[in-house]
Design a protein around this motif. Structure first.
Motif, short mmCIF file in Angstrom:
data_model
loop_
_atom_site.label_atom_id
_atom_site.label_comp_id
_atom_site.label_asym_id
_atom_site.label_seq_id
_atom_site.Cartn_x
_atom_site.Cartn_y
_atom_site.Cartn_z
N CYS A 96 0.68 -1.20 0.10
CA CYS A 96 -0.06 0.09 0.01
C CYS A 96 0.91 1.37 0.13
CB CYS A 96 -0.81 -0.09 1.07
SG CYS A 96 0.01 -0.30 2.76
N HIS A 98 2.79 2.36 2.22
CA HIS A 98 3.29 2.73 3.73
C HIS A 98 4.52 2.30 3.99
CE1 HIS A 98 -1.33 3.81 4.00
NE2 HIS A 98 -0.72 4.74 4.06
N CYS A 116 -1.73 -3.59 7.49
CA CYS A 116 -1.17 -2.25 7.62
C CYS A 116 -1.45 -1.54 8.74
CB CYS A 116 -1.18 -1.49 6.19
SG CYS A 116 -0.65 0.16 6.27
N LEU A 118 -1.71 1.60 9.35
CA LEU A 118 -2.37 2.81 8.76
C LEU A 118 -3.80 2.51 7.95
CD1 LEU A 118 0.56 4.98 7.55
CD2 LEU A 118 -1.26 5.36 9.46
N CYS A 119 -3.81 1.74 7.05
CA CYS A 119 -4.95 1.52 6.03
C CYS A 119 -5.40 0.25 6.19
CB CYS A 119 -4.48 1.93 4.80
SG CYS A 119 -3.28 0.63 3.88
ZN LIG Z 1 -1.08 0.79 4.27
#
Ligand SMILES: [Zn+2]
Ligand SMILES: [Zn+2]
Length: 165
Positions: A96, A98, A116, A118-119
């Motif tokens: 992704c 990141h 992940c 974050l996402c």
């Molecule tokens: Zn991510």
């Protein structure tokens, strides 16, 4: 007569203790065998080492360079430990895009879900995560009960020796 019944009682206790030890040792033996069988089986759990290797294969580690900050404007701080990346630090880039510290992300992926931070994009296929969890659960389970069994065995052995020597 009293001596005889005492002797019989001794023999009775001895047999009882002997069989208890035998059963416990049998349990440990059978468990070690089933461990080996499940290890060679197809649906065997994934060890931490294998798990990290899989993460590594799909998301290689690189050294962070300030110049290489992604043009897409992603953060230059690690979302796990919240500190900024420094030049030369080992970072892992996910699909992704990141980026996280290698150590931060690896710890996160082992403790939390394999997504992940974050996402929440999946880092590894679900079946691999399930097998890894299996391995981890098994580990804690076995460690605990084996220690108990060994303690029980040594207590029994100690009791036996004290009584008859
Ligand atoms: Zn991510
Ligand atoms: Zn970090």
């Amino acid at each position: 007569m009293a001596a005889l019944s005492q002797l019989l009682a001794h023999i009775y206790t001895m047999t009882l203790v002997f069989f208890t030890i035998l059963i416990l040792e049998l349990v440990i033996f059978v468990r070690s065998i089933t461990d080996t069988i499940s290890d060679s089986g197809r649906g065997r759990p994934i060890t931490t080492k294998q798990y990290l290797k899989l993460i590594d294969e799909k998301n290689p580690v690189s050294r962070f360079k300030t110049a290489s900050i992604n043009p897409a404007g992603f953060s230059d701080t690690c979302a796990v430990c919240l500190s900024a990346f420094e030049d030369g630090e080992q970072v892992r880039k996910l699909k992704c895009k990141h980026i996280f510290h290698k150590d931060c992300l690896d710890t996160w992926l082992q403790q939390d879900s394999a997504t992940c931070p974050l996402c929440r994009n999946k880092v590894l296929p679900e079946e691999i995560v399930v097998k890894f969890r299996q391995h981890r659960n098994q580990q804690t389970e076995y460690e605990g009960s084996d220690e108990e069994l060994i303690f029980l065995l040594s207590a029994l052995h100690g009791n036996y020796i004290r009584r008859f020597l």
